[in-house]
Design a protein around this motif. Structure first.
Motif, mmCIF file in Angstrom:
data_model
loop_
_atom_site.group_PDB
_atom_site.id
_atom_site.type_symbol
_atom_site.label_atom_id
_atom_site.label_comp_id
_atom_site.label_asym_id
_atom_site.label_seq_id
_atom_site.Cartn_x
_atom_site.Cartn_y
_atom_site.Cartn_z
ATOM 1 N N LEU A 77 0.820 -1.210 0.000
ATOM 2 C CA LEU A 77 0.000 0.000 0.000
ATOM 3 C C LEU A 77 0.855 1.262 0.000
ATOM 4 O O LEU A 77 0.617 2.184 -0.788
ATOM 5 C CB LEU A 77 -0.925 -0.002 1.217
ATOM 6 N N ALA A 78 1.862 1.316 0.863
ATOM 7 C CA ALA A 78 2.707 2.504 0.959
ATOM 8 C C ALA A 78 3.432 2.772 -0.358
ATOM 9 O O ALA A 78 3.525 3.924 -0.804
ATOM 10 C CB ALA A 78 3.709 2.342 2.098
ATOM 11 N N CYS A 79 3.947 1.728 -0.987
ATOM 12 C CA CYS A 79 4.652 1.900 -2.266
ATOM 13 C C CYS A 79 3.696 2.321 -3.376
ATOM 14 O O CYS A 79 4.085 3.050 -4.285
ATOM 15 C CB CYS A 79 5.380 0.610 -2.642
ATOM 16 N N PRO A 103 11.180 -3.061 -3.725
ATOM 17 C CA PRO A 103 12.628 -2.858 -3.602
ATOM 18 C C PRO A 103 13.466 -3.971 -4.233
ATOM 19 O O PRO A 103 14.685 -3.968 -4.087
ATOM 20 C CB PRO A 103 12.852 -2.845 -2.077
ATOM 21 N N THR A 104 12.832 -4.942 -4.924
ATOM 22 C CA THR A 104 13.563 -6.109 -5.410
ATOM 23 C C THR A 104 13.842 -6.044 -6.907
ATOM 24 O O THR A 104 13.394 -5.147 -7.616
ATOM 25 C CB THR A 104 12.770 -7.401 -5.130
ATOM 26 N N CYS A 112 12.836 2.155 -5.289
ATOM 27 C CA CYS A 112 11.846 2.230 -4.209
ATOM 28 C C CYS A 112 12.176 3.429 -3.330
ATOM 29 O O CYS A 112 13.301 3.567 -2.837
ATOM 30 C CB CYS A 112 11.860 0.955 -3.379
ATOM 31 N N SER A 113 11.209 4.288 -3.115
ATOM 32 C CA SER A 113 11.428 5.533 -2.364
ATOM 33 C C SER A 113 11.753 5.293 -0.897
ATOM 34 O O SER A 113 12.257 6.184 -0.219
ATOM 35 C CB SER A 113 10.185 6.428 -2.466
ATOM 36 N N PHE A 114 11.480 4.103 -0.394
ATOM 37 C CA PHE A 114 11.688 3.831 1.026
ATOM 38 C C PHE A 114 13.071 3.252 1.312
ATOM 39 O O PHE A 114 13.411 2.998 2.461
ATOM 40 C CB PHE A 114 10.618 2.876 1.544
ATOM 41 N N PHE A 115 13.869 3.030 0.254
ATOM 42 C CA PHE A 115 15.216 2.510 0.438
ATOM 43 C C PHE A 115 16.215 3.444 -0.211
ATOM 44 O O PHE A 115 15.990 3.930 -1.327
ATOM 45 C CB PHE A 115 15.336 1.094 -0.150
ATOM 46 N N SER A 129 21.642 -2.178 -6.439
ATOM 47 C CA SER A 129 21.204 -1.935 -5.066
ATOM 48 C C SER A 129 19.892 -2.634 -4.735
ATOM 49 O O SER A 129 19.454 -2.618 -3.596
ATOM 50 C CB SER A 129 21.037 -0.436 -4.827
ATOM 51 N N LYS A 130 19.291 -3.244 -5.709
ATOM 52 C CA LYS A 130 18.007 -3.903 -5.498
ATOM 53 C C LYS A 130 18.136 -5.173 -4.660
ATOM 54 O O LYS A 130 19.159 -5.856 -4.676
ATOM 55 C CB LYS A 130 17.376 -4.253 -6.859
#
Length: 423
Positions: A77-79, A103-104, A112-115, A129-130
């Motif tokens: 949901l957040a992504c 993030p994968t 991914c904005s959270f990483f 970096s994934k």
């Protein structure tokens, strides 16, 4: 405005502000239930494989998923809010035991904005970096944007039939009611869960529990209540409940234990045999072995808490494991539990906010707030009741006049030694 339009409005149901507020609250609660308490602030990747969560498939980042499910990816949901805003997203409702793919390497060229990833990094370094691919994730045709045995999108602009869709609790695909091959589709409040025909055929042990199904129709014949199971093989089985025990149908009314014995007498290979250790009977199978109702075809609809009647002996548990349906024994797996979590989070958040707000006020201010709220509620009720009785439409000027009058009454009600501050 034409006279016909005004007449239509006069004859329509009237609503007051409280009806609108209640409708808005119902929508918010429905939304909270669908989201099930899913985290909308942080990517759930680090949480691992979540028992059940709201998911989305991004066809902008994974366009090849439309033709190849191995290219599909699901995001939390957040992504969906922060990373894939304005993308072509497929709302999947919920999936069990899934880990966010954002993030994968499932989405190799997207950050991914959270990483943390270096903003100046090239595409190759972003890819490097994934995270590794989530090997335990499973993807069905919903990730490509199609549903049901008809393999159509939802909503389907080319489908002239307005048909409800129901989710199978095992494969988690969605089906049009007209494609479930069930003669009777129970009303929403008459069943709790549905298992599609494909999953019933694949998980054969479910057929032994057909007696629990709710997709039955009751008819009355010669004053007797005759229950007909619509999912049985060949002719329908009749159970005349109100006839004496010595009726011609008495031999059909057998207990689960008797049914089990009959099956064993017919050399039925039961996977659950009663065993004895040092004279004590252990591991007794509680599977019903319903000989009266033989499954033919179609989806099966189940009542609330039907899972509690599934046998949990070692032999049956082995079957669940082999068929990869151990989750049927998990009391927290159901959609009902998932939605209850969402509603609890919604109510807790609302009441926490209200409690914190009230805690900042003094005792006198709290009393004034409560009295002011009750006064406003009473005045609004009087205001809307007047329009409802006269079947008049509330206009913008009516609302402005109402609050102007209310403010005037407030000013007049203040004593001379009180000060009124307008902010």
């Amino acid at each position: 405005m034409s006279e016909n339009v005004e007449n239509d409005r006069d004859e329509s149901k009237s609503y007051n502000l409280f009806d609108l507020l209640n409708a808005e609250k119902e929508l918010e609660e429905e939304s909270a239930a669908v989201l099930g308490g899913s985290d909308d602030k942080c990517c759930t990747y680090n949480t691992g494989y979540i028992k059940r969560q709201a998911l989305y498939s991004c066809l902008t980042c994974c366009p090849e998923a439309k033709d190849d499910l191995t290219k599909a990816a699901g995001v939390c949901l957040a992504c969906s809010y922060k990373c894939h805003e304005n993308h072509e997203l497929v709302e999947l409702y919920t999936k069990r035991n899934f880990r966010c793919d954002c993030p994968t390497m499932k989405i190799p060229e997207f950050k991914c904005s959270f990483f943390n990833v270096n903003e100046s990094s090239s595409s190759s370094s972003v890819e490097h970096s994934k995270k590794e691919i989530n090997v335990a994730n499973e993807y069905n045709q919903n990730f490509s944007g199609i549903y049901c045995t008809c393999k159509r999108p939802y909503p389907d602009s080319e489908d002239p039939i307005s048909d409800e869709m129901i989710q199978c609790i095992i494969c988690e695909d969605w089906y049009h009611t007209r494609h479930l091959k069930s003669e009777i589709i129970p009303k929403t409040n008459e069943y709790s869960e549905m298992i599609c025909e494909h999953c019933v055929q694949e998980k054969e042990f479910l057929k032994d529990y057909i007696g629990l199904a709710v997709n039955k129709v009751t008819k009355f014949e010669n004053g007797h209540d005759i229950t007909e199971n619509v999912a049985i093989d060949g002719e329908k089985s009749d159970e005349k409940k109100n006839e004496p025990s010595k009726s011609e149908n008495h031999d059909k009314t057998v207990s689960n234990a008797e049914a089990t014995k009959e099956l064993e007498d017919e050399n039925y290979e039961s996977p659950c045999k009663k065993r004895k250790v040092e004279g004590h009977e252990i591991d007794t199978c509680k599977k019903p072995f319903d000989t009266m109702a033989k499954y033919k075809e179609g989806a099966i609809f189940w009542p609330e808490e039907w899972r509690k009647q599934l046998c949990c002996c070692a032999s049956c548990r082995k079957i669940y494991s082999e068929k990869k349906v151990e989750f049927l024994l998990d009391p927290e797996d159901t959609i009902a539990v998932y939605e209850e979590k969402g509603l609890k989070k919604y109510h807790d958040t609302y009441y926490d906010w209200a409690a914190k707000s009230l805690s900042t006020l003094g005792h006198a201010q709290k009393i004034d707030l409560i009295m002011g709220y009750n006064h406003l509620k009473d005045k609004l009720k009087e205001f809307f009741d007047e329009f409802s009785k006269e079947k008049k439409v509330v206009t913008e000027s009516d609302v402005k006049d109402f609050f102007k009058k209310l403010n005037t009454e407030k000013l007049q009600g203040l004593s001379k030694d009180q000060q009124y501050f307008c902010r």
